[in-house]
Write a protein that holds these residues in place. Structure first.
Motif, PDB file in Angstrom:
ATOM      1  N   GLN A   1      40.530  37.953  51.077  1.00  0.00           N
ATOM      2  CA  GLN A   1      40.633  39.046  50.109  1.00  0.00           C
ATOM      3  C   GLN A   1      42.025  39.030  49.510  1.00  0.00           C
ATOM      4  OE1 GLN A   1      39.853  42.881  51.704  1.00  0.00           O
ATOM      5  NE2 GLN A   1      40.193  43.940  49.780  1.00  0.00           N
ATOM      6  N   VAL A   2      42.085  38.783  48.184  1.00  0.00           N
ATOM      7  CA  VAL A   2      43.368  38.703  47.499  1.00  0.00           C
ATOM      8  C   VAL A   2      43.910  40.093  47.311  1.00  0.00           C
ATOM      9  CG1 VAL A   2      44.521  38.015  45.385  1.00  0.00           C
ATOM     10  CG2 VAL A   2      42.707  36.578  46.340  1.00  0.00           C
ATOM     11  N   GLN A   3      45.142  40.313  47.751  1.00  0.00           N
ATOM     12  CA  GLN A   3      45.773  41.612  47.625  1.00  0.00           C
ATOM     13  C   GLN A   3      46.691  41.686  46.417  1.00  0.00           C
ATOM     14  OE1 GLN A   3      44.885  43.964  49.577  1.00  0.00           O
ATOM     15  NE2 GLN A   3      44.154  43.057  51.487  1.00  0.00           N
ATOM     16  N   LEU A   4      47.426  40.593  46.165  1.00  0.00           N
ATOM     17  CA  LEU A   4      48.348  40.519  45.044  1.00  0.00           C
ATOM     18  C   LEU A   4      48.134  39.187  44.336  1.00  0.00           C
ATOM     19  CD1 LEU A   4      51.655  41.724  46.771  1.00  0.00           C
ATOM     20  CD2 LEU A   4      50.185  43.061  45.277  1.00  0.00           C
ATOM     21  N   PHE A  31      51.661  53.819  46.706  1.00  0.00           N
ATOM     22  CA  PHE A  31      52.698  54.407  47.545  1.00  0.00           C
ATOM     23  C   PHE A  31      53.590  53.364  48.224  1.00  0.00           C
ATOM     24  CE2 PHE A  31      51.089  58.298  46.461  1.00  0.00           C
ATOM     25  CZ  PHE A  31      49.796  58.520  46.906  1.00  0.00           C
ATOM     26  N   ARG A  32      53.563  52.150  47.723  1.00  0.00           N
ATOM     27  CA  ARG A  32      54.422  51.105  48.284  1.00  0.00           C
ATOM     28  C   ARG A  32      55.484  50.692  47.288  1.00  0.00           C
ATOM     29  NH1 ARG A  32      52.614  48.183  52.639  1.00  0.00           N
ATOM     30  NH2 ARG A  32      50.662  48.923  53.545  1.00  0.00           N
ATOM     31  N   ALA A  96      55.420  41.093  45.652  1.00  0.00           N
ATOM     32  CA  ALA A  96      55.261  41.552  47.023  1.00  0.00           C
ATOM     33  C   ALA A  96      55.270  43.068  47.039  1.00  0.00           C
ATOM     34  CB  ALA A  96      56.372  41.002  47.910  1.00  0.00           C
ATOM     35  N   SER A  97      54.740  43.628  48.103  1.00  0.00           N
ATOM     36  CA  SER A  97      54.789  45.080  48.271  1.00  0.00           C
ATOM     37  C   SER A  97      54.946  45.402  49.745  1.00  0.00           C
ATOM     38  CB  SER A  97      53.530  45.740  47.714  1.00  0.00           C
ATOM     39  OG  SER A  97      52.399  45.390  48.481  1.00  0.00           O
ATOM     40  N   GLY A  98      55.454  46.590  49.997  1.00  0.00           N
ATOM     41  CA  GLY A  98      55.654  46.988  51.384  1.00  0.00           C
ATOM     42  C   GLY A  98      56.506  48.219  51.478  1.00  0.00           C
ATOM     43  N   ASP A 109      54.928  43.353  53.216  1.00  0.00           N
ATOM     44  CA  ASP A 109      53.809  42.974  54.061  1.00  0.00           C
ATOM     45  C   ASP A 109      52.630  42.432  53.273  1.00  0.00           C
ATOM     46  OD1 ASP A 109      53.264  46.479  54.918  1.00  0.00           O
ATOM     47  OD2 ASP A 109      53.033  45.416  53.022  1.00  0.00           O
ATOM     48  N   TYR A 110      52.726  42.431  51.956  1.00  0.00           N
ATOM     49  CA  TYR A 110      51.744  41.763  51.117  1.00  0.00           C
ATOM     50  C   TYR A 110      52.493  40.842  50.152  1.00  0.00           C
ATOM     51  CZ  TYR A 110      48.213  45.116  52.647  1.00  0.00           C
ATOM     52  OH  TYR A 110      47.353  45.876  53.395  1.00  0.00           O
ATOM     53  N   TRP A 111      51.959  39.635  49.997  1.00  0.00           N
ATOM     54  CA  TRP A 111      52.565  38.643  49.105  1.00  0.00           C
ATOM     55  C   TRP A 111      51.497  38.025  48.219  1.00  0.00           C
ATOM     56  CZ3 TRP A 111      57.736  37.558  48.807  1.00  0.00           C
ATOM     57  CH2 TRP A 111      58.559  37.973  49.863  1.00  0.00           C
ATOM     58  N   GLY A 112      51.900  37.702  47.003  1.00  0.00           N
ATOM     59  CA  GLY A 112      51.049  36.909  46.152  1.00  0.00           C
ATOM     60  C   GLY A 112      51.284  35.433  46.408  1.00  0.00           C
ATOM     61  N   GLN A 113      50.542  34.598  45.693  1.00  0.00           N
ATOM     62  CA  GLN A 113      50.637  33.151  45.871  1.00  0.00           C
ATOM     63  C   GLN A 113      51.745  32.526  45.041  1.00  0.00           C
ATOM     64  OE1 GLN A 113      48.787  31.267  48.142  1.00  0.00           O
ATOM     65  NE2 GLN A 113      48.403  33.357  48.835  1.00  0.00           N
ATOM     66  N   GLY A 114      52.260  33.262  44.088  1.00  0.00           N
ATOM     67  CA  GLY A 114      53.359  32.755  43.281  1.00  0.00           C
ATOM     68  C   GLY A 114      52.925  32.238  41.931  1.00  0.00           C
ATOM     69  N   THR A 115      53.847  32.282  40.983  1.00  0.00           N
ATOM     70  CA  THR A 115      53.630  31.715  39.656  1.00  0.00           C
ATOM     71  C   THR A 115      54.911  31.003  39.249  1.00  0.00           C
ATOM     72  OG1 THR A 115      52.865  32.216  37.401  1.00  0.00           O
ATOM     73  CG2 THR A 115      54.346  33.824  38.406  1.00  0.00           C
TER      74      THR A 115
END
Length: 121
Positions: A1-4, A31-32, A96-98, A109-115
């Motif tokens: 499940q993709v978060q970001l 709220f992050r 990212a978010s946290g 605590d959440y990261w995307g895959q990058g661009t």
């Protein structure tokens, strides 16, 4: 499940502009503190900019005045407007978010895959 999920990376010439987008799931965003990090080849990942839920921001000194971070909480989306790009802007950019300390995202605590962004002279 993709978060970001980031998008918008490209190759640009120095002095040009680029806008990165980060689409988030509500749970990873609401709220992050959210932020953009970047990692150049052979370098450590560094925090470029971060933004709280209420819009307070932090910027790395070297990008102040050139980059603008923003977010839309209803759309769970964040952007990084990059102007006057320099060759040192070449890097993989991650959203990212946290949890934050003030305006700084200190515990992502959440990261995307990058661009990928490449700035040519």
């Amino acid at each position: 499940q993709v978060q970001l999920a980031e998008s918008g990376g490209a190759s640009v010439q120095a002095g040009g502009s680029l806008t990165l987008s980060c689409a988030a799931s509500v749970g990873a965003f609401k709220f992050r503190v959210a932020a953009w990090f970047r990692q150049a080849p052979g370098m450590q990942r560094e925090l470029v900019a971060s933004i709280t839920t209420y819009g307070s921001t932090y910027y790395l000194d070297s990008v102040k005045g050139r980059f603008t971070i923003s977010r839309d909480n209803d759309k769970a989306t964040m952007w990084l407007q990059m102007d006057s790009l320099k060759s040192d802007g070449t890097a993989m950019y991650y959203c990212a978010s946290g949890v934050g300390e003030g305006t700084v995202l200190s515990r992502p605590d959440y990261w995307g895959q990058g661009t990928q962004v490449k700035v040519s002279p």
